[in-house]
Design an enzyme around this catalytic site. Structure first.
Site, PDB file in Angstrom:
ATOM      1  N   GLN A 218       0.828  -1.204   0.000  1.00  0.00           N
ATOM      2  CA  GLN A 218       0.000   0.000   0.000  1.00  0.00           C
ATOM      3  C   GLN A 218       0.867   1.260   0.000  1.00  0.00           C
ATOM      4  O   GLN A 218       0.639   2.194  -0.761  1.00  0.00           O
ATOM      5  CB  GLN A 218      -0.916  -0.030   1.222  1.00  0.00           C
ATOM      6  CG  GLN A 218      -1.970   1.047   1.209  1.00  0.00           C
ATOM      7  CD  GLN A 218      -2.818   1.009   2.462  1.00  0.00           C
ATOM      8  OE1 GLN A 218      -2.462   0.363   3.453  1.00  0.00           O
ATOM      9  NE2 GLN A 218      -3.944   1.693   2.430  1.00  0.00           N
ATOM     10  N   HIS A 222       1.163   3.789  -3.377  1.00  0.00           N
ATOM     11  CA  HIS A 222       0.481   5.081  -3.270  1.00  0.00           C
ATOM     12  C   HIS A 222       1.385   6.262  -3.572  1.00  0.00           C
ATOM     13  O   HIS A 222       0.977   7.405  -3.459  1.00  0.00           O
ATOM     14  CB  HIS A 222      -0.216   5.223  -1.914  1.00  0.00           C
ATOM     15  CG  HIS A 222      -1.516   4.475  -1.860  1.00  0.00           C
ATOM     16  ND1 HIS A 222      -1.597   3.127  -2.115  1.00  0.00           N
ATOM     17  CD2 HIS A 222      -2.790   4.866  -1.617  1.00  0.00           C
ATOM     18  CE1 HIS A 222      -2.859   2.737  -2.009  1.00  0.00           C
ATOM     19  NE2 HIS A 222      -3.600   3.778  -1.716  1.00  0.00           N
ATOM     20  N   LEU A 399      -6.057  -3.148 -10.855  1.00  0.00           N
ATOM     21  CA  LEU A 399      -5.707  -4.507 -10.427  1.00  0.00           C
ATOM     22  C   LEU A 399      -4.977  -4.520  -9.088  1.00  0.00           C
ATOM     23  O   LEU A 399      -4.882  -5.548  -8.441  1.00  0.00           O
ATOM     24  CB  LEU A 399      -4.908  -5.243 -11.513  1.00  0.00           C
ATOM     25  CG  LEU A 399      -3.459  -4.853 -11.838  1.00  0.00           C
ATOM     26  CD1 LEU A 399      -2.486  -5.365 -10.794  1.00  0.00           C
ATOM     27  CD2 LEU A 399      -3.082  -5.406 -13.202  1.00  0.00           C
ATOM     28  N   TYR A 400      -4.431  -3.351  -8.686  1.00  0.00           N
ATOM     29  CA  TYR A 400      -3.693  -3.295  -7.418  1.00  0.00           C
ATOM     30  C   TYR A 400      -4.595  -3.017  -6.215  1.00  0.00           C
ATOM     31  O   TYR A 400      -4.113  -2.764  -5.120  1.00  0.00           O
ATOM     32  CB  TYR A 400      -2.594  -2.233  -7.483  1.00  0.00           C
ATOM     33  CG  TYR A 400      -1.213  -2.752  -7.101  1.00  0.00           C
ATOM     34  CD1 TYR A 400      -0.966  -3.249  -5.817  1.00  0.00           C
ATOM     35  CD2 TYR A 400      -0.163  -2.750  -8.009  1.00  0.00           C
ATOM     36  CE1 TYR A 400       0.288  -3.716  -5.470  1.00  0.00           C
ATOM     37  CE2 TYR A 400       1.100  -3.217  -7.664  1.00  0.00           C
ATOM     38  CZ  TYR A 400       1.312  -3.698  -6.401  1.00  0.00           C
ATOM     39  OH  TYR A 400       2.552  -4.174  -6.055  1.00  0.00           O
ATOM     40  N   HIS A 403      -7.237  -5.079  -1.376  1.00  0.00           N
ATOM     41  CA  HIS A 403      -7.826  -4.956  -0.045  1.00  0.00           C
ATOM     42  C   HIS A 403      -8.083  -6.269   0.684  1.00  0.00           C
ATOM     43  O   HIS A 403      -8.161  -6.271   1.909  1.00  0.00           O
ATOM     44  CB  HIS A 403      -9.061  -4.063  -0.116  1.00  0.00           C
ATOM     45  CG  HIS A 403      -8.721  -2.653  -0.532  1.00  0.00           C
ATOM     46  ND1 HIS A 403      -8.637  -2.282  -1.858  1.00  0.00           N
ATOM     47  CD2 HIS A 403      -8.366  -1.572   0.192  1.00  0.00           C
ATOM     48  CE1 HIS A 403      -8.260  -1.021  -1.923  1.00  0.00           C
ATOM     49  NE2 HIS A 403      -8.082  -0.555  -0.704  1.00  0.00           N
ATOM     50  N   GLY A 541      -0.097  -7.984 -14.040  1.00  0.00           N
ATOM     51  CA  GLY A 541       0.523  -7.104 -13.037  1.00  0.00           C
ATOM     52  C   GLY A 541       2.029  -6.992 -13.210  1.00  0.00           C
ATOM     53  O   GLY A 541       2.588  -5.897 -13.141  1.00  0.00           O
ATOM     54  N   SER A 545       4.548  -3.658 -13.444  1.00  0.00           N
ATOM     55  CA  SER A 545       5.441  -3.500 -12.316  1.00  0.00           C
ATOM     56  C   SER A 545       6.904  -3.393 -12.780  1.00  0.00           C
ATOM     57  O   SER A 545       7.607  -2.427 -12.463  1.00  0.00           O
ATOM     58  CB  SER A 545       5.230  -4.681 -11.374  1.00  0.00           C
ATOM     59  OG  SER A 545       6.271  -4.772 -10.456  1.00  0.00           O
TER      60      SER A 545
HETATM   61  C1  HEM Z   1      -7.432  -0.912   6.134  1.00  0.00           C
HETATM   62  C2  HEM Z   1      -6.713  -0.700   5.090  1.00  0.00           C
HETATM   63  C3  HEM Z   1      -7.137   0.128   3.898  1.00  0.00           C
HETATM   64  C4  HEM Z   1      -8.083   1.105   3.810  1.00  0.00           C
HETATM   65  C5  HEM Z   1      -8.964   1.657   4.915  1.00  0.00           C
HETATM   66  C6  HEM Z   1      -8.092   1.541   2.429  1.00  0.00           C
HETATM   67  C7  HEM Z   1      -8.915   2.519   1.938  1.00  0.00           C
HETATM   68  C8  HEM Z   1      -8.894   3.004   0.663  1.00  0.00           C
HETATM   69  C9  HEM Z   1      -9.682   4.086   0.183  1.00  0.00           C
HETATM   70  C10 HEM Z   1     -10.712   4.847   1.008  1.00  0.00           C
HETATM   71  C11 HEM Z   1      -9.365   4.283  -1.117  1.00  0.00           C
HETATM   72  C12 HEM Z   1      -9.942   5.350  -2.042  1.00  0.00           C
HETATM   73  C13 HEM Z   1     -11.111   4.769  -2.711  1.00  0.00           C
HETATM   74  C14 HEM Z   1     -11.793   5.731  -3.582  1.00  0.00           C
HETATM   75  O1  HEM Z   1     -11.381   6.895  -3.638  1.00  0.00           O
HETATM   76  O2  HEM Z   1     -12.768   5.289  -4.209  1.00  0.00           O
HETATM   77  C15 HEM Z   1      -8.359   3.318  -1.466  1.00  0.00           C
HETATM   78  C16 HEM Z   1      -7.773   3.223  -2.698  1.00  0.00           C
HETATM   79  C17 HEM Z   1      -6.796   2.307  -3.015  1.00  0.00           C
HETATM   80  N1  HEM Z   1      -6.275   1.324  -2.202  1.00  0.00           N
HETATM   81 FE1  HEM Z   1      -6.760   1.032  -0.281  1.00  0.00          FE
HETATM   82  N2  HEM Z   1      -7.170   0.832   1.722  1.00  0.00           N
HETATM   83  C18 HEM Z   1      -6.570  -0.039   2.575  1.00  0.00           C
HETATM   84  C19 HEM Z   1      -5.587  -0.943   2.266  1.00  0.00           C
HETATM   85  C20 HEM Z   1      -5.009  -1.102   1.016  1.00  0.00           C
HETATM   86  C21 HEM Z   1      -3.975  -2.041   0.717  1.00  0.00           C
HETATM   87  C22 HEM Z   1      -3.312  -3.010   1.701  1.00  0.00           C
HETATM   88  C23 HEM Z   1      -3.674  -1.904  -0.593  1.00  0.00           C
HETATM   89  C24 HEM Z   1      -2.623  -2.743  -1.287  1.00  0.00           C
HETATM   90  C25 HEM Z   1      -1.995  -2.422  -2.371  1.00  0.00           C
HETATM   91  C26 HEM Z   1      -4.547  -0.852  -1.134  1.00  0.00           C
HETATM   92  C27 HEM Z   1      -4.563  -0.405  -2.453  1.00  0.00           C
HETATM   93  C28 HEM Z   1      -5.334   0.638  -2.915  1.00  0.00           C
HETATM   94  C29 HEM Z   1      -5.240   1.189  -4.251  1.00  0.00           C
HETATM   95  C30 HEM Z   1      -4.301   0.732  -5.356  1.00  0.00           C
HETATM   96  C31 HEM Z   1      -6.153   2.238  -4.324  1.00  0.00           C
HETATM   97  C32 HEM Z   1      -6.395   3.192  -5.491  1.00  0.00           C
HETATM   98  C33 HEM Z   1      -5.625   4.456  -5.194  1.00  0.00           C
HETATM   99  C34 HEM Z   1      -5.880   5.539  -6.164  1.00  0.00           C
HETATM  100  O3  HEM Z   1      -6.305   5.262  -7.281  1.00  0.00           O
HETATM  101  O4  HEM Z   1      -5.650   6.695  -5.799  1.00  0.00           O
HETATM  102  N3  HEM Z   1      -5.336  -0.407  -0.115  1.00  0.00           N
HETATM  103  N4  HEM Z   1      -8.095   2.535  -0.361  1.00  0.00           N
END
Ligand code: HEM
Ligand SMILES: *[C@@H]1O[C@H](CO)[C@@H](O)[C@H](O)[C@H]1NC(C)=O
Ligand SMILES: *[C@@H]1O[C@H](CO)[C@@H](O)[C@H](O)[C@H]1NC(C)=O
Ligand SMILES: *[C@@H]1O[C@H](CO)[C@@H](O)[C@H](O)[C@H]1NC(C)=O
Ligand SMILES: *[C@@H]1O[C@H](CO)[C@@H](O)[C@H](O)[C@H]1NC(C)=O
Length: 610
Positions: A218, A222, A399-400, A403, A541, A545
Site C-alpha cells: 500500500q 500510493h 488490479l492493485y 484490499h 501485473g 510492475s
Molecule cells: C485498512 C486498510 C485500507 C483502507 C482503509 C483503504 C482505503 C482506501 C480508500 C478509502 C481508497 C480510495 C477509494 C476511492 O477513492 O474510491 C483506497 C484506494 C486504493 N487502495 Fe486502499 N485501503 C486499505 C488498504 C489497502 C492495501 C493493503 C492496498 C494494497 C496495495 C490498497 C490499495 C489501494 C489502491 C491501489 C487504491 C487506489 C488508489 C488511487 O487510485 O488513488 N489499499 N483505499
C-alpha cells in the site's frame, strides 16, 4: 430510464457517490468538479459501431470508416487478414515454440535442484534479462491511450494528468456497457461486492504474506496511484508516473520544501522517547487527510497526504524518513563541501534506488514464489531495445486494489486493535514504536487476494468504488485484457473458476463470460495452487510492475553509476539495500522482519500467529 452518475470532491474517502437526476451535491463546500456521464446513449438509432465487437485480434487497431465499416490495422502485429487473425510464417514458428504461461510458472516455482544450480551461474542473468524484456514488451512505450482518447493523440501523450490505458475505452455508442456481449445492464456493484467479494471468514494467504508485506504494498504503490478526484476519474496527481519517492517527499515542490529541514539535506522530524518520527503538521504545515477535528499537533506530516490513515503507513513513513536522514549523514561525511540541496537530491536518488532493489529482490521475489533468484541489475538491459520512461496505467491501479490483504483486526504486542481503534490513530505508531510494530506486522498473516469472499467489510466500499470507476471510464471486459496480455480468453465461468457458487452467481450476473468485468475477473479467477492470486493478476501485473521499476531514469545508462549516488559509498547503499537493513539500521534493536510470516518446522505457514 436514464441514469446519471455524479462524482464529487477530492476526498480520499467517499468518492464515487451515485445519485439520481435532480439531486444536487455541493461537495461539502469544496469547489469539486462535477462529472456527468450518461449511460443512455446505447440505444441511438442506426448501425452498431463495428468496433464494439472488438474484431481486431493480436493488438490490431480498430478504425471505424463510415457508419458500419471498420478496418483493422495489423501493422507489426505479426498477423494479417481482416481481423489480424492469420499468423505470418515467423509468428507461427514463434507461437509454436513459446511455452504457455502456466508451464513457465510451473517450472519457475518447482524443481529446487535446477534453480539451486542456476542461481549461481550466468544463467541467472540470462533468465532475469528474459523475464524483464518479455514482461516489459507487453507495455507500450511511449504510452498510448487514456480515458478520453481511444486513438493516438498528442494530448494523450503529452498531458501527464491522465492515467494511460493499455486498451482504449469501450466506444460510447455500443449496445451494451461492455461492447456487444452480456446483458443490457451490468450487475449492481454493491450487490456484486456483497455477494462475491465480501469476506465470510478470514482466509489467510497460502504464500504466507504478512502485514509487513501488505502495508509495504500500500505504501509503495500510493506514490504512483493518486487518483485526482478533484479533476475527475482517470486523472492522477502523481505526475512522475513511477517510483519517485513522492510519498516521502511530496508530489510537488512546495510540499517538499515544507517537509525539508533545509539543513544538511535532511527532512524535518520530531523526537519522541529518543526516537525519530515524522514531524507534526504544526511543525511542517502540509495538508494531510484526517477526519475533521484532529488538531495539527496530532497529525503527522508525510509526503503522501493520506498516510495518516493507517499506523502501517506511518511506520513505513518513519522508516524511510530515518533512512533518508541517515543517508544524509553518510553523504555529508563523504562530501563536507556539499550544500543542503545537493545532499538532499542525492539522498533522494539513493532512496529511490533502495526502494527499487527491495521491491524486486524481496517484494516481487516473495510475491512471485519463483525459485529463480531475482536480481535488480540495470546493466542487464543496456544492450537490449528497452525504453526508459513509464506512464502509470488505469488498469494497473485497478488490479492493485489488494484490499483482501487486510485482516479482521490487528495484533500488536499482546493487544488486539479493531478497525475503529486502528484507523487514523497516530498514537499507535509512537506508543509501540518501530520495533514492536515491525515485529507484530511481520508475524501476522495477511489475507489471500484472489478467490473471492475475502474483503473485510470496512473496505468493501473501496471495491465498489473501483467497479464504479471502471464503468464510468468504460474499461473493456476481462477477456479482452486476457487476449491483450497473450492469455487465452476463458470460454465459460466454469473454466474461469472452480468454485461452483462463484461460477453460478457470475453466470446470473453477467450472462456471458465475455461480459465479465476487469476487476471482478482479477479477484475471482481461480487461484494457482498454493498462491495468493490467479494467473491473470501475475501475467498482467508483472509487466506494469517491472516496466515501472526498470524504466526509472536511475536505471538508464546515463544515471546508473556511482557518481549519481554520491560515489561508491552511496552506490553501495543502493546495491545492498534490504528490508532488514531498512529497519535495523534505523532502530535500536533488530526485530523479526520479513514479507512473510515465520515458518514452522514443517515449513508451512504458522496461522497460530493469529
Ligand atoms: C485498512 C486498510 C485500507 C483502507 C482503509 C483503504 C482505503 C482506501 C480508500 C478509502 C481508497 C480510495 C477509494 C476511492 O477513492 O474510491 C483506497 C484506494 C486504493 N487502495 Fe486502499 N485501503 C486499505 C488498504 C489497502 C492495501 C493493503 C492496498 C494494497 C496495495 C490498497 C490499495 C489501494 C489502491 C491501489 C487504491 C487506489 C488508489 C488511487 O487510485 O488513488 N489499499 N483505499
Ligand atoms: C472479423 O470479426 C467480426 C466481428 O467479430 C466477424 O463478424 C467476422 O466474421 C470476422 N471476419 C473474419 C474474416 O474473420
Ligand atoms: C535460488 O533462489 C531462490 C529465490 O531466492 C531461493 O529460494 C533458493 O533457495 C535459491 N537457491 C540457492 C541455492 O541459492
Ligand atoms: C490535461 O487535461 C485536462 C482535461 O482536459 C485539463 O484540465 C488540464 O489542464 C490538462 N493539463 C495540461 C497540463 O494541459
Ligand atoms: C488508539 O490506539 C491506542 C493504542 O495505541 C488505543 O489504546 C486507543 O484505544 C486507540 N484510540 C482510539 C480512539 O481507538
Amino acid at each position: 430510464m436514464m441514469k446519471i452518475i455524479v462524482v464529487v470532491g477530492d476526498q480520499f474517502i467517499g468518492r464515487g457517490e451515485k445519485i439520481t437526476v435532480g439531486e444536487a451535491v455541493n461537495g461539502g463546500g469544496k469547489s469539486g468538479r462535477v462529472d456527468v456521464l450518461d449511460f443512455a446513449k446505447t440505444d441511438i438509432a442506426g448501425k452498431v459501431n463495428p468496433c464494439c465487437y472488438f474484431p481486431c485480434q493480436h493488438w490490431g487497431v480498430c478504425v471505424r470508416y463510415g457508419e458500419d465499416r471498420y478496418e483493422c490495422d495489423c501493422t507489426r502485429t505479426g498477423y494479417y487478414g481482416k481481423n489480424c487473425t492469420i499468423p505470418k510464417f515467423w509468428t507461427r514458428v514463434h507461437d509454436f515454440l513459446k511455452p504457455r504461461p502456466d508451464v513457465v510458472h510451473y517450472i519457475l516455482t518447482h524443481f529446487h535442484w535446477i534453480w539451486d544450480v542456476i542461481n549461481h551461474t550466468f544463467l541467472r542473468d540470462v533468465l532475469m534479462r528474459l523475464v524483464l524484456t518479455v514482461r516489459s514488451n507487453l507495455i507500450p512505450s511511449p504510452p498510448t491511450f487514456n480515458s478520453k482518447y481511444g486513438y493516438l493523440s498528442w494530448e494523450s501523450y503529452y498531458n501527464l494528468s491522465y492515467y494511460t490505458r493499455i486498451l482504449p475505452p469501450v466506444p460510447e455508442d455500443c449496445p451494451t456497457p461492455i461492447g456487444v456481449k452480456g446483458k443490457d445492464g451490468l450487475p449492481d456493484p454493491e450487490l456484486l461486492v456483497e455477494s462475491l467479494l465480501k469476506r465470510r471468514t478470514f482466509r489467510p494467504d497460502p504464500q504466507g504474506s504478512n502485514l509487513m508485506f501488505a502495508f509495504f504494498a500500500q505504501h509503495f504503490t500510493h506514490q504512483f496511484f493518486k487518483t485526482y478526484n478533484r479533476m475527475g476519474l482517470g486523472f492522477t496527481k502523481a505526475l512522475a508516473h513511477g517510483v519517485d519517492a513522492g510519498h516521502v517527499y511530496g508530489d510537488n515542490l512546495q510540499r517538499q520544501l515544507k517537509l525539508r529541514l533545509l539543513h544538511d539535506g535532511k527532512l524535518k522530524y520530531q523526537v519522541i522517547d529518543g526516537e525519530m518520527y515524522p514531524p507534526t503538521v504544526a511543525e511542517a504545515p502540509v495538508r494531510m487527510s484526517y477526519p475533521p477535528g484532529v488538531a495539527p499537533e496530532d497529525q503527522i506530516a508525510i509526503g503522501q497526504e493520506v498516510f495518516g490513515l493507517l499506523p502501517g503507513l506511518g511506520l513505513y513513513a518513519t522508516l524511510w524518513l530515518r533512512e533518508h536522514n541517515r543517508v544524509c549523514d553518510v553523504l555529508k561525511v563523504e562530501h563536507p563541501t556539499w550544500d543542503d540541496e545537493q545532499l538532499f537530491q542525492t539522498a533522494r536518488l539513493i532512496i529511490i534506488g533502495e526502494t527499487i532493489r527491495i521491491v524486486i529482490e524481496e517484494y516481487v521475489q516473495h510475491l512471485s514464489g519463483y525459485l529463480l533468484q531475482l536480481k535488480f541489475d540495470p546493466n542487464l538491459l543496456f544492450n537490449t531495445d528497452f525504453q526508459y520512461g513509464n506512464r502509470i496505467a488505469l488498469e494497473f491501479s485497478q488490479l492493485y486494489h489488494w484490499h483482501p490483504l487486510m485482516p479482521d483486526s490487528f495484533f500488536i504486542n499482546g493487544d488486539e486493535l479493531n478497525y475503529p481503534q486502528f484507523l487514523f490513530n497516530t498514537s499507535v505508531l509512537t506508543r509501540y514504536g518501530v520495533e514492536k510494530l515491525v515485529d507484530a506486522f511481520s508475524r501476522q498473516v495477511a489475507g489471500q487476494i484472489g478467490g473471492g469472499y475475502n474483503i473485510h467489510s470496512v473496505v468493501t466500499p473501496v471495491a465498489v468504488g473501483a467497479i464504479k470507476e471502471s464503468r464510468q471510464l468504460r474499461m473493456q471486459p476481462f477477456n479482452e485484457y486476457r487476449k491483450r496480455f497473450n492469455l487465452k480468453p476463458y470460454t465459460s465461468f466454469r473454466e474461469f473458476t472452480d468454485n461452483e457458487e462463484v461460477a453460478l452467481t457470475l453466470e446470473e450476473f453477467y450472462g456471458d463470460i465475455d461480459a465479465l468485468e476487469f476487476y471482478p475477473g482479477m479477484l475471482l479467477e481461480k487461484t494457482r495452487s498454493g498462491s495468493i492470486f490467479g494467473e491473470s493478476m501475475v501475467e498482467m501485473g508483472a509487466p506494469f510492475s517491472l516496466k515501472g521499476l526498470l524504466g526509472n531514469p536511475i536505471c538508464s545508462p546515463g544515471y546508473w553509476k556511482p557518481s549519481t549516488f554520491g560515489g561508491q559509498v552511496g552506490f553501495d547503499i543502493v546495491n545492498s539495500a534490504t528490508l532488514q537493513k531498512l529497519v535495523c539500521l534505523n532502530s535500536r534493536t533488530c526485530p523479526y522482519v520479513a514479507f512473510r510470516v515465520p515458518q514452522s518446522e514443517k515449513g508451512d505457514i504458522r496461522t497460530d500467529e493469529l
